[in-house]
Design a protein around this motif. Structure first.
Motif, short mmCIF file in Angstrom:
data_model
loop_
_atom_site.label_atom_id
_atom_site.label_comp_id
_atom_site.label_asym_id
_atom_site.label_seq_id
_atom_site.Cartn_x
_atom_site.Cartn_y
_atom_site.Cartn_z
N ASP A 93 0.89 -1.18 0.00
CA ASP A 93 0.00 0.00 0.00
C ASP A 93 0.91 1.21 0.00
O ASP A 93 1.38 1.66 1.05
CB ASP A 93 -0.92 -0.03 1.22
CG ASP A 93 -2.00 1.04 1.14
OD1 ASP A 93 -2.99 0.92 1.88
OD2 ASP A 93 -1.86 1.99 0.35
N ILE A 94 1.19 1.73 -1.19
CA ILE A 94 2.19 2.78 -1.35
C ILE A 94 1.68 4.12 -0.80
O ILE A 94 2.43 4.89 -0.24
CB ILE A 94 2.58 2.93 -2.83
CG1 ILE A 94 2.95 1.59 -3.46
CG2 ILE A 94 3.69 3.95 -3.01
CD1 ILE A 94 4.28 1.03 -3.06
N VAL A 128 9.80 -7.22 7.92
CA VAL A 128 8.76 -6.37 7.32
C VAL A 128 9.38 -5.41 6.31
O VAL A 128 10.49 -4.92 6.51
CB VAL A 128 8.06 -5.53 8.43
CG1 VAL A 128 6.97 -4.65 7.83
CG2 VAL A 128 7.48 -6.43 9.51
N MET A 129 8.66 -5.16 5.21
CA MET A 129 9.10 -4.11 4.29
C MET A 129 7.88 -3.27 3.89
O MET A 129 6.80 -3.81 3.63
CB MET A 129 9.74 -4.71 3.03
CG MET A 129 10.23 -3.69 2.01
SD MET A 129 11.33 -2.42 2.68
CE MET A 129 12.81 -3.36 2.96
N SER A 130 8.07 -1.97 3.85
CA SER A 130 6.97 -1.05 3.52
C SER A 130 7.57 0.25 3.01
O SER A 130 8.67 0.63 3.40
CB SER A 130 6.16 -0.78 4.78
OG SER A 130 5.30 0.33 4.60
N VAL A 131 6.80 0.96 2.17
CA VAL A 131 7.27 2.28 1.72
C VAL A 131 7.35 3.22 2.91
O VAL A 131 8.08 4.20 2.89
CB VAL A 131 6.36 2.84 0.60
CG1 VAL A 131 5.11 3.51 1.19
CG2 VAL A 131 7.10 3.83 -0.25
N GLY A 132 6.58 2.89 3.97
CA GLY A 132 6.61 3.70 5.19
C GLY A 132 8.02 3.89 5.74
O GLY A 132 8.34 4.94 6.30
N PHE A 133 8.88 2.89 5.54
CA PHE A 133 10.25 2.98 6.06
C PHE A 133 11.12 3.91 5.22
O PHE A 133 12.24 4.24 5.61
CB PHE A 133 10.91 1.60 6.09
CG PHE A 133 10.23 0.61 6.97
CD1 PHE A 133 10.01 -0.69 6.51
CD2 PHE A 133 9.81 0.94 8.24
CE1 PHE A 133 9.39 -1.62 7.32
CE2 PHE A 133 9.17 0.00 9.05
CZ PHE A 133 8.96 -1.28 8.59
N LEU A 134 10.61 4.30 4.05
CA LEU A 134 11.41 5.14 3.17
C LEU A 134 11.02 6.62 3.29
O LEU A 134 11.60 7.48 2.65
CB LEU A 134 11.23 4.71 1.71
CG LEU A 134 11.52 3.23 1.41
CD1 LEU A 134 11.15 2.88 -0.02
CD2 LEU A 134 13.00 2.93 1.64
N LEU A 135 9.99 6.89 4.11
CA LEU A 135 9.52 8.27 4.24
C LEU A 135 10.22 8.96 5.39
O LEU A 135 10.46 8.35 6.43
CB LEU A 135 8.00 8.28 4.46
CG LEU A 135 7.18 7.62 3.34
CD1 LEU A 135 5.72 7.55 3.73
CD2 LEU A 135 7.35 8.40 2.05
N GLY A 136 10.52 10.24 5.20
CA GLY A 136 11.26 10.98 6.22
C GLY A 136 10.42 11.35 7.42
O GLY A 136 10.86 11.23 8.56
#
Lengths: 320, 271
Positions: A93-94, A128-136
């Protein structure tokens, strides 16, 4: 990730590279040469990467807010309680990545290693992997059109160093669009065990979920079964049951009968579920005596049984 | 040729309001529908544009799921919900051959239909056009905002449920509004408490207060809390006019208050 023109006809369209909106796009020559119509090489790369993943389960729903992420998180927790199993939870869920918060991993960042991106670990056997980890920051919005989201999903599948996994659970956003087409497409060579479809009892949900079931049939994705979430609420004071989301057309039970899919179970509403998710804890361990916990555990067992039957069928076919 | 402010099907519309949320299932379509019904009861003419292409909920909520759209010289004629033609609706739901047919489209195709929905529906004169959206901050949202920009939408109502998981997504939607220059009319906290019909005990099923707190933090108006109300859910299931049928229901005062704030806000703007 290159920007694609707004009216991009799609790289596999007959108009690829030739349409008016293709003028000036950096991929125009590539598309016009017909390269877009060839299968994406990433599909083979992902197939190789997925060799170390025994079972792949998608968690879908046509409808938003029915509990896909909640279910995915608790499926992951439930499976990982067996310490001999390696479990991975992938959040595609991007735009609305809920999984980091639900798993108590808000604020964590992804690290790169020689073998790719490292998942963030909740337990030794649960990554776990999620785009959430790439957000500042918590206010950062991912305002991307389809092609860019697809690129991210491809990276998640190809570039994350998952290692040897017994179960890969993929949490999806609501709908039947780019993310869903991409996950099915990119995993097409790697074999998905099946999809678990989440709904709530009322017709407003079911009408979207029927579309999702049709989507699964269209893309030949096996359906493990349907979970009816938020199925009734027992007042803590008077113990009477209320149907907050009334099954005016018979709920998931009737829908499953009509469409000949399995009903894996019904999970009642328990205010503690939402609280556990907000705190990033496993509801299964926080409130072990709740009827909802029992329901989750039964459903998780049925999913495991489905995967086991599946893999023994596959082994039989291979050994023939 | 792009429609301009001076021409096109949206020129007869006084105010355009978007209903957004980063989160799915918080009640965007519910709020859109009830706001439309309440505005109608205040004597306004209302249109609803449902740009949720994968999960179009509004036709059923207004009991018009079996209707079809027709073409006229100016484009599509929206479906009228009532004989007096005070509420009209456009949704992809009307274009499907079968109700369970899935719209399995990638972004570019969705964008094309949304552009058509914005420019090719013959709304006529409306006091309000309410635009119901799917969850997220992606193709549908970017395309809708871009297509509506020449018509200067009044702004967006953001819907959340109280718990932190929802609020987390709605924070991102606030960022979307900021980045696209869309004014935030306010935040609605939906599913805010459930009053047991047997004993009147209130349980905060999805926690409480997150929406109000977010509005304070983001310095946007807080439009109010709407409680969980099985009569409301049933009314939506059966396509009833909740505002007319259930004035004593727990959710009724909340909708009237939200509608009044929108009316006050828009009359202040035009005076």
């Amino acid at each position: 990730m290159e920007e694609v023109p707004q009216d991009c006809p799609g790289t596999s369209s007959t108009q690829a590279g030739k349409g008016a909106s293709c003028q000036g796009c950096p991929n125009q020559r590539l598309c016009a040469s017909g390269a877009g119509a060839a299968p994406d090489p990433a599909i083979e790369e992902i197939k190789e990467k997925m060799r170390t993943v025994k079972h792949k389960i998608l968690v879908l729903s046509g409808k938003g807010g029915v509990g896909k992420s909640t279910f995915s998180a608790h499926l992951a927790h439930g499976l990982a309680e067996d310490e001999s199993k390696q479990v991975a939870l992938l959040d595609i869920d991007i735009c609305g990545p809920s999984i980091p918060k639900m798993m108590g991993l808000e604020g964590e960042q992804v690290h790169q290693s020689g073998s790719g991106w490292s998942p963030v670990y909740v337990e030794e056997n649960l990554g776990v992997m999620s785009v959430g980890f790439l957000l500042g920051s918590l206010d950062d919005a991912v305002i991307w059109r389809g092609p860019k989201k697809n690129g991210m999903i491809k990276q998640f599948l190809r570039d994350v160093d998952w290692g040897e996994i017994d179960y890969l659970i993929v949490d999806t956003p609501p709908g039947t669009s780019d993310e869903h087409l991409s996950i099915v497409q990119y995993l097409s060579a790697a074999h998905i065990d099946g999809a678990v479809i989440i709904t709530t009892p009322q017709e407003v949900s079911l009408q979207d979920v029927r579309k999702e079931i049709n989507f699964c049939h269209k893309v030949k994705l096996p359906i493990i079964g349907v979970v009816e979430n938020m199925s009734g609420f027992i007042c803590p004071k008077c113990k009477n049951e209320s149907q907050i989301f009334p099954p005016t057309t018979g709920g998931a039970e009737v829908m499953c009968q009509d469409l000949k899919v399995s009903l894996l179970g019904k999970v009642p509403l328990d205010p503690q579920i939402g609280k556990s998710c907000d705190k990033g804890q496993s509801f299964l361990t926080e409130v072990p005596d709740s009827p909802a916990t029992l329901a989750y555990r039964n459903i998780i067992q049925r999913i495991q049984d489905f995967c086991d039957i599946h893999s023994s069928k596959e082994e039989k076919l291979i050994s023939c | 040729m792009e429609a301009t402010q001076e021409t096109g099907n949206l020129t007869g519309i006084r105010q355009i309001i978007l209903v957004l949320s980063g989160k799915g299932g918080v009640g965007k379509s519910t709020i859109s529908t009830e706001l439309a019904l309440a505005l109608r009861h205040s004597g306004k003419k209302v249109g609803i544009l449902d740009v949720d292409l994968c999960g179009p909920s509004i036709p059923r909520m207004l009991k018009v799921q079996n209707k079809a759209v027709h073409q006229c010289d100016n484009g599509w004629v929206p479906v009228f919900v009532d004989q007096e033609q005070t509420i009209s609706l456009m949704s992809v739901g009307f274009l499907l051959e079968k109700p369970d047919e899935a719209v399995v489209w990638r972004g570019p195709k969705k964008n094309a239909l949304i552009k058509q929905f914005v420019s090719d529906v013959a709304w006529g004169n409306l006091d309000y056009l309410i635009v119901d959206t799917p969850p997220g901050t992606s193709d549908e949202h970017i395309s809708t905002v871009e297509a509506l920009r020449p018509y200067k939408p009044l702004g967006a109502i953001l819907v959340t449920t109280p718990q932190a998981i929802s609020v987390g997504d709605v924070r991102r939607e606030l960022t979307f509004c900021k980045k696209t220059g869309l004014r935030v009319l306010g935040i609605v906290e939906n599913m805010s408490g459930f009053v047991c019909p047997h004993c009147s005990e209130c349980t905060n099923l999805f926690s409480k207060g997150g929406g109000e707190e977010l509005a304070r933090h983001a310095k946007v108006p807080f439009l109010g809390c709407v409680p969980l109300d099985p009569q409301l859910t049933k009314s939506l299931e059966e396509g009833q006019d909740f505002i007319q049928e259930f004035p004593k229901s727990p959710a009724f005062p909340a909708f009237i208050s939200i509608t009044q704030q929108i009316l006050d806000g828009t009359s202040a703007q035009t005076s």
